[in-house]
Structures are given as C-alpha cells and as structure tokens.
Write an enzyme that holds these catalytic residues in place. Structure first.
Site, PDB file in Angstrom:
ATOM      1  N   ILE A   1     -11.572  38.951 -19.373  1.00 21.59           N
ATOM      2  CA  ILE A   1     -11.648  38.068 -20.539  1.00 21.59           C
ATOM      3  C   ILE A   1     -12.141  36.674 -20.149  1.00 21.59           C
ATOM      4  O   ILE A   1     -12.991  36.079 -20.822  1.00 21.59           O
ATOM      5  CB  ILE A   1     -10.252  37.980 -21.206  1.00 21.59           C
ATOM      6  CG1 ILE A   1      -9.880  39.338 -21.811  1.00 21.59           C
ATOM      7  CG2 ILE A   1     -10.219  36.877 -22.260  1.00 21.59           C
ATOM      8  CD1 ILE A   1      -8.430  39.442 -22.284  1.00 21.59           C
TER       9      ILE A   1
ATOM     10  N   ASN B   1      -6.423  30.862 -18.902  1.00 16.26           N
ATOM     11  CA  ASN B   1      -6.581  32.310 -19.090  1.00 16.26           C
ATOM     12  C   ASN B   1      -5.928  33.146 -17.987  1.00 16.26           C
ATOM     13  O   ASN B   1      -5.531  34.289 -18.229  1.00 16.26           O
ATOM     14  CB  ASN B   1      -8.088  32.625 -19.151  1.00 16.26           C
ATOM     15  CG  ASN B   1      -8.365  34.102 -19.038  1.00 16.26           C
ATOM     16  OD1 ASN B   1      -8.159  34.858 -19.990  1.00 16.26           O
ATOM     17  ND2 ASN B   1      -8.798  34.546 -17.860  1.00 16.26           N
TER      18      ASN B   1
ATOM     19  N   SER C   1      -2.886  34.074 -24.822  1.00 10.68           N
ATOM     20  CA  SER C   1      -1.655  34.800 -25.104  1.00 10.68           C
ATOM     21  C   SER C   1      -1.998  36.242 -25.481  1.00 10.68           C
ATOM     22  O   SER C   1      -3.059  36.754 -25.100  1.00 10.68           O
ATOM     23  CB  SER C   1      -0.847  34.090 -26.187  1.00 10.68           C
ATOM     24  OG  SER C   1       0.432  34.674 -26.262  1.00 10.68           O
TER      25      SER C   1
ATOM     26  N   TYR D   1       6.333  40.636 -18.447  1.00 12.85           N
ATOM     27  CA  TYR D   1       5.048  40.056 -18.843  1.00 12.85           C
ATOM     28  C   TYR D   1       5.135  39.464 -20.264  1.00 12.85           C
ATOM     29  O   TYR D   1       4.739  38.320 -20.493  1.00 12.85           O
ATOM     30  CB  TYR D   1       3.982  41.155 -18.791  1.00 12.85           C
ATOM     31  CG  TYR D   1       2.662  40.827 -19.440  1.00 12.85           C
ATOM     32  CD1 TYR D   1       1.690  40.104 -18.752  1.00 12.85           C
ATOM     33  CD2 TYR D   1       2.355  41.270 -20.732  1.00 12.85           C
ATOM     34  CE1 TYR D   1       0.461  39.821 -19.338  1.00 12.85           C
ATOM     35  CE2 TYR D   1       1.135  40.993 -21.318  1.00 12.85           C
ATOM     36  CZ  TYR D   1       0.187  40.277 -20.626  1.00 12.85           C
ATOM     37  OH  TYR D   1      -1.022  39.996 -21.203  1.00 12.85           O
TER      38      TYR D   1
ATOM     39  N   LYS E   1       4.327  35.641 -22.435  1.00 10.57           N
ATOM     40  CA  LYS E   1       3.469  35.390 -23.598  1.00 10.57           C
ATOM     41  C   LYS E   1       4.290  34.776 -24.748  1.00 10.57           C
ATOM     42  O   LYS E   1       3.802  33.921 -25.479  1.00 10.57           O
ATOM     43  CB  LYS E   1       2.755  36.674 -24.035  1.00 10.57           C
ATOM     44  CG  LYS E   1       1.813  37.237 -22.957  1.00 10.57           C
ATOM     45  CD  LYS E   1       0.792  36.211 -22.463  1.00 10.57           C
ATOM     46  CE  LYS E   1      -0.205  36.783 -21.462  1.00 10.57           C
ATOM     47  NZ  LYS E   1      -1.130  35.783 -20.912  1.00 10.57           N
TER      48      LYS E   1
ATOM     49  N   ILE F   1      -7.337  44.881 -24.642  1.00 11.94           N
ATOM     50  CA  ILE F   1      -8.714  44.637 -24.221  1.00 11.94           C
ATOM     51  C   ILE F   1      -8.978  45.443 -22.944  1.00 11.94           C
ATOM     52  O   ILE F   1      -8.127  45.481 -22.045  1.00 11.94           O
ATOM     53  CB  ILE F   1      -8.939  43.112 -23.960  1.00 11.94           C
ATOM     54  CG1 ILE F   1      -8.360  42.263 -25.115  1.00 11.94           C
ATOM     55  CG2 ILE F   1     -10.426  42.821 -23.744  1.00 11.94           C
ATOM     56  CD1 ILE F   1      -8.932  42.505 -26.488  1.00 11.94           C
TER      57      ILE F   1
HETATM   58  N1  NAI Z   1      -6.545  42.893 -21.268  1.00  9.91           N
HETATM   59  C1  NAI Z   1      -5.671  42.793 -22.239  1.00  9.91           C
HETATM   60  O1  NAI Z   1      -5.400  43.784 -22.941  1.00  9.91           O
HETATM   61  C2  NAI Z   1      -5.015  41.508 -22.539  1.00  9.91           C
HETATM   62  C3  NAI Z   1      -5.055  40.435 -21.689  1.00  9.91           C
HETATM   63  N2  NAI Z   1      -4.427  39.276 -22.044  1.00  9.91           N
HETATM   64  C4  NAI Z   1      -4.456  38.121 -21.161  1.00  9.91           C
HETATM   65  O2  NAI Z   1      -5.781  37.742 -20.880  1.00  9.91           O
HETATM   66  C5  NAI Z   1      -5.821  37.072 -19.632  1.00  9.91           C
HETATM   67  C6  NAI Z   1      -6.917  37.662 -18.791  1.00  9.91           C
HETATM   68  O3  NAI Z   1      -6.606  38.995 -18.496  1.00  9.91           O
HETATM   69  P1  NAI Z   1      -7.683  40.151 -18.314  1.00  9.91           P
HETATM   70  O4  NAI Z   1      -9.032  39.600 -18.326  1.00  9.91           O
HETATM   71  O5  NAI Z   1      -7.350  41.217 -19.262  1.00  9.91           O
HETATM   72  O6  NAI Z   1      -7.277  40.695 -16.879  1.00  9.91           O
HETATM   73  P2  NAI Z   1      -8.038  40.704 -15.491  1.00  9.91           P
HETATM   74  O7  NAI Z   1      -7.054  41.235 -14.530  1.00  9.91           O
HETATM   75  O8  NAI Z   1      -9.340  41.386 -15.628  1.00  9.91           O
HETATM   76  O9  NAI Z   1      -8.324  39.167 -15.226  1.00  9.91           O
HETATM   77  C7  NAI Z   1      -7.336  38.280 -14.831  1.00  9.91           C
HETATM   78  C8  NAI Z   1      -7.981  37.116 -14.153  1.00  9.91           C
HETATM   79  O10 NAI Z   1      -6.981  36.205 -13.704  1.00  9.91           O
HETATM   80  C9  NAI Z   1      -7.202  35.939 -12.338  1.00  9.91           C
HETATM   81  N3  NAI Z   1      -5.956  35.603 -11.659  1.00  9.91           N
HETATM   82  C10 NAI Z   1      -4.923  36.408 -11.318  1.00  9.91           C
HETATM   83  N4  NAI Z   1      -3.973  35.724 -10.662  1.00  9.91           N
HETATM   84  C11 NAI Z   1      -4.425  34.454 -10.577  1.00  9.91           C
HETATM   85  C12 NAI Z   1      -3.913  33.273 -10.020  1.00  9.91           C
HETATM   86  N5  NAI Z   1      -2.744  33.261  -9.386  1.00  9.91           N
HETATM   87  N6  NAI Z   1      -4.629  32.135 -10.118  1.00  9.91           N
HETATM   88  C13 NAI Z   1      -5.822  32.137 -10.755  1.00  9.91           C
HETATM   89  N7  NAI Z   1      -6.375  33.224 -11.290  1.00  9.91           N
HETATM   90  C14 NAI Z   1      -5.680  34.370 -11.205  1.00  9.91           C
HETATM   91  C15 NAI Z   1      -7.832  37.199 -11.788  1.00  9.91           C
HETATM   92  O11 NAI Z   1      -8.511  36.964 -10.582  1.00  9.91           O
HETATM   93  C16 NAI Z   1      -8.775  37.542 -12.922  1.00  9.91           C
HETATM   94  O12 NAI Z   1      -9.963  36.796 -12.858  1.00  9.91           O
HETATM   95  C17 NAI Z   1      -4.419  37.198 -19.043  1.00  9.91           C
HETATM   96  O13 NAI Z   1      -3.699  36.011 -19.291  1.00  9.91           O
HETATM   97  C18 NAI Z   1      -3.828  38.343 -19.825  1.00  9.91           C
HETATM   98  O14 NAI Z   1      -2.427  38.266 -19.880  1.00  9.91           O
HETATM   99  C19 NAI Z   1      -3.767  39.137 -23.209  1.00  9.91           C
HETATM  100  C20 NAI Z   1      -3.701  40.173 -24.060  1.00  9.91           C
HETATM  101  C21 NAI Z   1      -4.327  41.430 -23.820  1.00  9.91           C
HETATM  102  C1  LIG Z   2      -1.163  44.393 -19.841  1.00  4.67           C
HETATM  103  C2  LIG Z   2      -1.326  45.068 -21.166  1.00  4.67           C
HETATM  104  O1  LIG Z   2      -1.913  46.306 -21.047  1.00  4.67           O
HETATM  105  C3  LIG Z   2      -2.199  44.298 -22.109  1.00  4.67           C
HETATM  106  O2  LIG Z   2      -1.773  42.984 -22.062  1.00  4.67           O
HETATM  107  C4  LIG Z   2      -1.465  42.577 -23.265  1.00  4.67           C
HETATM  108  O3  LIG Z   2      -1.048  41.472 -23.472  1.00  4.67           O
HETATM  109  C5  LIG Z   2      -1.738  43.573 -24.313  1.00  4.67           C
HETATM  110  O4  LIG Z   2      -0.682  43.732 -25.158  1.00  4.67           O
HETATM  111  C6  LIG Z   2      -2.122  44.795 -23.545  1.00  4.67           C
HETATM  112  O5  LIG Z   2      -1.223  45.813 -23.713  1.00  4.67           O
END
Ligand code: NAI
Ligand SMILES: C[C@H](O)[C@@H]1OC(=O)[C@H](O)[C@@H]1O
Length: 251
Positions: free
Chosen positions: A18, A90, A142, A156, A160, A189
């Site tokens: 994201i 993020n 979030s 987790y 949020k 996502i």
């Molecule tokens: N994928 C999903 O379904 C959802 C994701 N989110 C949130 O979106 C955000 C991004 O997640 P995604 O892109 O899905 O996952 P992802 O795992 O693809 O990306 C996470 C990013 O955060 C970075 N990261 C991890 N630990 C870190 C640290 N200590 N310091 C700096 N960067 C760090 C990773 O290197 C990566 O670039 C997160 O906050 C996640 O909770 C929220 C709702 C749904």
């Molecule tokens: C980690 C989960 O699969 C992802 O993160 C969220 O915040 C969403 O609700 C998704 O389930």
C-alpha cells in the site's frame, strides 16, 4: 495530474504494498516523495522508479519503531527538500495468532511498529508543520479492524483501534495550526502482509466471497483517497477515517 506539485511527502513503509502504491501516485501528482522503509536498497529502488517516470523522489531508511531513526528521517527530508507538507504513517505489521497463544515479544513488536511508530512519526510531523506555519496533512494507515473484530488478530486490531482514537485526538490538538489528521481504513488489500494467511486452503476464496465489491483491493485502490487527504480539497476534513473496503463495513 499535478495535484501535489510543490509539496513534500514522507510515506513510511513504502518499499512495497500500500505504501509503495501511495508513494508512486504521489510522485505522479508532482510531490517530492520520500520513500522509506527498513531496507536501504528497496527504498532506493522505489525512489528510482518514481524518478524514471519523471517524478522527484529520494529513499531514506527508517525503522519506525526506533525514535532515533524517525528523527533522522525527518532531518534528512528537511535537509533535502526544506519542508514537510504531507506525512503518511503507513508502516505496519501483523501476525495472525490466537489471543491465548500470542507471545509478549510478538505483541510488543507489533505495537512498537504500528502504534509507537505512528505516534512518534506523527509527533515529529506535527512539530515541523507547526514550525513551518503553513498547515499540513497527516494521514494514518488504519483498517476496518479499527471497527470490527477479527479472530486471531487481537494483537494487530488493537493497534488500529488505537490509531483511530490517536487520529481524533491529534486532529483536535492540531486544528488550530491548520493541520489535518485523518486515517484511511483499508479493507482486505492483496499485499504481502496477509500472504501467509491467504495461502491457506480456501482462505482467499472465502474472504473474497464476503466482499460486496467481489474482489480484494489492490494498493492502487487506496491511492486516490491518499491524494484527496493530502490535497486542499480535504481542508475541512479532519479527525475521521475514510474507509476504502469494497463495502465490507456496510454489511
Ligand atoms: N493489506 C491489508 O489488507 C491491509 C493493510 N493495512 C495497513 O496498511 C499498511 C501497509 O500494509 P501492506 O502494504 O498491506 O503490507 P506490506 O507488508 O506489503 O507492507 C508493509 C510495509 O511496512 C514496512 N515496514 C514493516 N516494518 C517496518 C518498520 N519497523 N519500519 C518501517 N517500515 C516497516 C514494510 O517494509 C513494508 O514496506 C499497514 O499499516 C497495514 O496495517 C490496513 C488494512 C488492510
Ligand atoms: C492483516 C490482515 O489480513 C489485513 O489487515 C487488515 O487490517 C485487514 O483487515 C486485513 O484483514
């Protein structure tokens, strides 16, 4: 398509998923983008991909669970671009585990990245934006998990829920400085964060079946909302979560 021209944006955790999607879109919208994450090579790779498209970007390493690294991220950004106008907090991690099994080290790690990181990156952003005296935009990443419970994600979802109320409190305190603080509540996502979970038999199909829009989201699905919340069009929007979830929360 230059809605963010002249603005400088930091996106934490933007080496993939994201955050990367938002960083790339901000680059296309004319912002100076700071791509950030824990891996220097990946930061540079994403920044380079933005520059190849004609955008302005640099990579700066930052583990958001470390206050020194947060401060270094902001110092280096100011050194290079002189100003910080938009910050997307993020970076986030998740571990799927039953509440009764999850270990203290795992919980601490998740809370340090998701809560401590968002809190103190937001604090430094606010300090700089107040000093600059031109307002600013803080966007916290979030989830629908701030609103609905999810089994095996207590460690987790708690973060949020925390980010939801953090966003409201920050918005109240920062309104007098013209700083908007909002959150994006993402649905499900398709990124690496849940790859392991969705590789379990039937999990992906079962999840998609529950989403009214009929598919999981892609990082690009969130980028438009991230631009809106970074742009003056959202100047009267603060302290709220904009859900981008394909209708999941409508059920
Ligand atoms: N994928 C999903 O379904 C959802 C994701 N989110 C949130 O979106 C955000 C991004 O997640 P995604 O892109 O899905 O996952 P992802 O795992 O693809 O990306 C996470 C990013 O955060 C970075 N990261 C991890 N630990 C870190 C640290 N200590 N310091 C700096 N960067 C760090 C990773 O290197 C990566 O670039 C997160 O906050 C996640 O909770 C929220 C709702 C749904
Ligand atoms: C980690 C989960 O699969 C992802 O993160 C969220 O915040 C969403 O609700 C998704 O389930």
């Amino acid at each position: 398509m230059s809605r963010l021209a002249g603005k400088t944006a930091i996106v934490t955790g933007s080496t993939r998923g994201i955050g990367r999607g938002i960083a790339v879109r901000y680059g296309r919208e004319g912002a100076n983008v700071v791509v950030s994450g824990t891996n220097a090579e990946l930061c540079e790779e994403v920044a380079e991909s933005i520059r190849r498209e004609g955008g302005s970007a640099i990579g700066i390493v930052c583990d958001v669970s470390d206050l020194e690294q947060i401060n270094r991220l902001y110092d280096k950004t100011l050194e290079r671009f002189g100003e910080i106008n938009i910050v997307v907090n993020n970076a986030g991690i998740a571990v799927f585990k039953p509440f009764v099994e999850v270990e203290p080290e795992t919980v601490r790690k998740i809370w340090n990245v998701n809560l401590f990181g968002t809190f103190f990156s937001g604090q430094r952003a606010a300090k700089e934006m107040i000093r600059q005296g031109k307002g600013g935009k803080i966007i916290n990443m979030s989830s629908i998990s701030e609103e609905v419970g999810t089994a095996n994600l207590t460690q987790y979802a708690t973060t949020k829920g925390g980010i939801k109320i953090m966003t409201k409190c920050m918005a109240l305190e920062l309104a007098e400085y013209g700083i908007n603080v909002n959150a994006i509540g993402a649905g499900v996502i398709d990124t690496d964060i849940s790859m392991e979970e969705f590789s379990k038999p039937g999990m992906r199909e079962e999840t998609v079946r529950r989403i009214p829009w009929g598919r999981m989201g892609e990082p690009e699905d969130l980028a438009g909302t991230a631009v809106f919340l970074a742009h003056e069009d959202s100047d009267y929007v603060t302290g709220t979560t904009v859900y981008v979830d394909g209708g999941l929360l409508a059920m």
